[in-house]
Write a protein that holds these residues in place. Structure first.
Motif, PDB file in Angstrom:
ATOM      1  N   SER A  39       0.910  -1.369  -0.052  1.00  0.00           N
ATOM      2  CA  SER A  39      -0.080  -0.133  -0.112  1.00  0.00           C
ATOM      3  C   SER A  39       0.977   1.347  -0.011  1.00  0.00           C
ATOM      4  CB  SER A  39      -0.918  -0.041   1.137  1.00  0.00           C
ATOM      5  OG  SER A  39      -0.085   0.161   2.376  1.00  0.00           O
ATOM      6  N   GLY A  83     -11.666   8.603  -1.208  1.00  0.00           N
ATOM      7  CA  GLY A  83     -11.850   7.003  -1.034  1.00  0.00           C
ATOM      8  C   GLY A  83     -10.381   6.313  -1.977  1.00  0.00           C
ATOM      9  N   GLN A  84     -10.662   6.691  -3.211  1.00  0.00           N
ATOM     10  CA  GLN A  84      -9.691   6.089  -4.177  1.00  0.00           C
ATOM     11  C   GLN A  84      -8.283   6.369  -3.610  1.00  0.00           C
ATOM     12  OE1 GLN A  84     -10.788   8.084  -7.749  1.00  0.00           O
ATOM     13  NE2 GLN A  84     -12.431   6.456  -8.224  1.00  0.00           N
ATOM     14  N   TRP A  87      -8.000   3.914   0.049  1.00  0.00           N
ATOM     15  CA  TRP A  87      -8.391   2.863   0.525  1.00  0.00           C
ATOM     16  C   TRP A  87      -7.472   1.658   0.734  1.00  0.00           C
ATOM     17  CZ3 TRP A  87      -7.937  -2.025  -2.050  1.00  0.00           C
ATOM     18  CH2 TRP A  87      -7.223  -1.920  -3.305  1.00  0.00           C
ATOM     19  N   LYS A  88      -6.126   1.657  -0.031  1.00  0.00           N
ATOM     20  CA  LYS A  88      -5.143   0.647   0.227  1.00  0.00           C
ATOM     21  C   LYS A  88      -4.614   0.894   1.784  1.00  0.00           C
ATOM     22  CE  LYS A  88      -3.450  -0.295  -4.355  1.00  0.00           C
ATOM     23  NZ  LYS A  88      -2.448  -0.450  -5.255  1.00  0.00           N
ATOM     24  N   LEU A  91      -7.199  -0.235   4.401  1.00  0.00           N
ATOM     25  CA  LEU A  91      -7.227  -1.465   4.272  1.00  0.00           C
ATOM     26  C   LEU A  91      -5.807  -2.330   5.050  1.00  0.00           C
ATOM     27  CD1 LEU A  91      -8.430  -4.214   3.671  1.00  0.00           C
ATOM     28  CD2 LEU A  91      -7.345  -4.167   1.314  1.00  0.00           C
ATOM     29  N   CYS A 138      -6.159   7.077   8.493  1.00  0.00           N
ATOM     30  CA  CYS A 138      -6.198   5.816   8.093  1.00  0.00           C
ATOM     31  C   CYS A 138      -5.497   4.967   9.091  1.00  0.00           C
ATOM     32  CB  CYS A 138      -5.428   5.462   6.754  1.00  0.00           C
ATOM     33  SG  CYS A 138      -6.410   5.727   5.288  1.00  0.00           S
ATOM     34  N   VAL A 245     -15.354   2.091   9.367  1.00  0.00           N
ATOM     35  CA  VAL A 245     -15.212   2.538   8.000  1.00  0.00           C
ATOM     36  C   VAL A 245     -16.671   3.165   7.866  1.00  0.00           C
ATOM     37  CG1 VAL A 245     -15.559   1.740   5.504  1.00  0.00           C
ATOM     38  CG2 VAL A 245     -13.867   0.610   7.161  1.00  0.00           C
ATOM     39  N   LEU A 249     -16.658   7.222   6.566  1.00  0.00           N
ATOM     40  CA  LEU A 249     -17.325   7.531   5.055  1.00  0.00           C
ATOM     41  C   LEU A 249     -18.296   8.835   5.253  1.00  0.00           C
ATOM     42  CD1 LEU A 249     -17.574   4.204   3.228  1.00  0.00           C
ATOM     43  CD2 LEU A 249     -15.672   6.028   2.892  1.00  0.00           C
TER      44      LEU A 249
END
Length: 360
Positions: A39, A83-84, A87-88, A91, A138, A245, A249
């Motif tokens: 990531s 989010g794009q 997201w990695k 996660l 994150c 999450v 969001l």
């Protein structure tokens, strides 16, 4: 006699099936390194040459709303774009948090981060943040899990703040795109924030602080089998994802709505330098950005005619904390700790603005 023999031999079965602590810790390290490589390290290795050639990290995430689309469309676009970008990393943070909870023995975690001394906790937490390089939101699942496992306020705060503020790749991005004194000031302010301010602020959470003298009692964990670790990993991952999450969001969507009015670019260039610096320092503390997102925002404002002083307030405030991260951490830290830390970030932002204003 048969019952006696059964009682004597029964406890040995779990011992044979249990995974030794060194093996569990090694597996935890390998999984964490693999996740961060996927990531962060690998994408950065490809992005650094591009930034060196173009002097650009990308476009600012805060953009004027399209009048034809309305505020909700702008908020949705902001949420998707954000989010794009993250997201990695999110996660990866969920995986590492679950790994810490399921595989890493608590005694090993506390020894690594605390060592029986609070000062070491701040130093270890800040240094451990350097290779993970996540944004302030994150990294929250990891900070939450650290606190649940008994890590002190100071150490968990240093790890949380150290991720966005002392990210070594972002420092390189700053060096490639802005004058050298911006980078030097970011390093000085970041070190002070991560290793000194967090220690002071952590004292406000003494009522919720884990007594380091109790760590022996907390650390008495019996070794788990591979199946138990797998189940614990899945349970922690699902619990964190289900709670954090959707909350994440929803708050980001709210920030997307507010960006129409709260975007740094909405500040009038004719505003006095002192007032502009104060507004930008507060906005930078509340708004959310992906990793390195402060760089294009600062570049865009400078190109739009803002002075280096007011814009300098965003140098630390934008990456350090955000409203979503503060809200997601409300169960892990006392509110007075989070508010004091946010206030300290605003003050440091104003200090940066003053220094850059004088240098300009």
């Amino acid at each position: 006699m048969a019952q006696s023999l059964h009682d004597e031999t029964a406890p040995t079965a779990p011992d044979r099936a249990a995974i030794p602590a060194p093996a569990a810790a090694g597996a935890a390290l390998l999984l964490a390194v693999a996740a961060v490589t996927w990531s962060k390290w690998w994408p950065y290795a490809h992005k650094l040459p591009a930034v060196a050639q173009t002097d650009s990290v990308g476009s600012p995430i805060f953009r004027p709303a399209d009048p034809s689309g309305g505020v909700l469309r702008a908020a949705a676009d902001f949420t998707v774009s954000y989010g794009q970008s993250v997201w990695k990393a999110l996660l990866t943070a969920l995986v590492i948090a679950a790994v810490i909870d399921a595989l890493l023995p608590r005694r090993w975690l506390l020894t690594l981060l605390e060592g029986g001394r609070r000062r070491r906790g701040t130093l270890a937490g800040g240094l451990l943040a350097l290779p993970t390089m996540m944004c302030t939101c994150c990294v929250t699942p990891i900070a939450v899990t650290m606190r649940r496992r008994g890590v002190s306020n100071a150490s968990a705060l240093a790890f949380w703040i150290g991720n966005p503020v002392l990210n070594p790749v972002v420092l390189v991005f700053l060096a490639l795109t802005l004058p050298w004194h911006w980078v030097a000031l970011r390093i000085v302010t970041g070190v002070f924030l991560v290793f000194f301010v967090t220690r002071l602020v952590a004292r406000l959470g003494s009522g919720t602080e884990m007594d380091l003298g109790m760590t022996d009692a907390l650390a008495n964990e019996s070794p788990r089998s591979g199946r138990e670790m797998a189940l614990k990993f899945c349970a922690t991952f699902v619990r964190l994802a289900a709670v954090l999450v959707p909350e994440y969001l929803l708050i980001v969507f709210g920030i997307g709505i507010a960006q129409v009015w709260l975007s740094p670019s909405a500040v009038d260039t004719g505003t006095s330098a002192v007032l502009a610096a104060l507004i930008l320092a507060v906005l930078g503390t509340l708004l959310v950005i992906p990793t390195a997102g402060e760089v294009p925002v600062i570049q865009g404002l400078l190109q739009a005619g803002f002075g280096a002083g007011p814009v300098g307030a965003l140098l630390v405030t934008l990456p350090a904390v955000s409203l979503p991260s503060l809200l997601m951490l409300r169960r892990a830290f006392a509110w007075r700790v989070l508010l004091a830390l946010a206030g300290a970030v605003v003050v440091l932002g104003l200090v940066d603005a003053a220094v850059l204003g004088l240098l300009a």
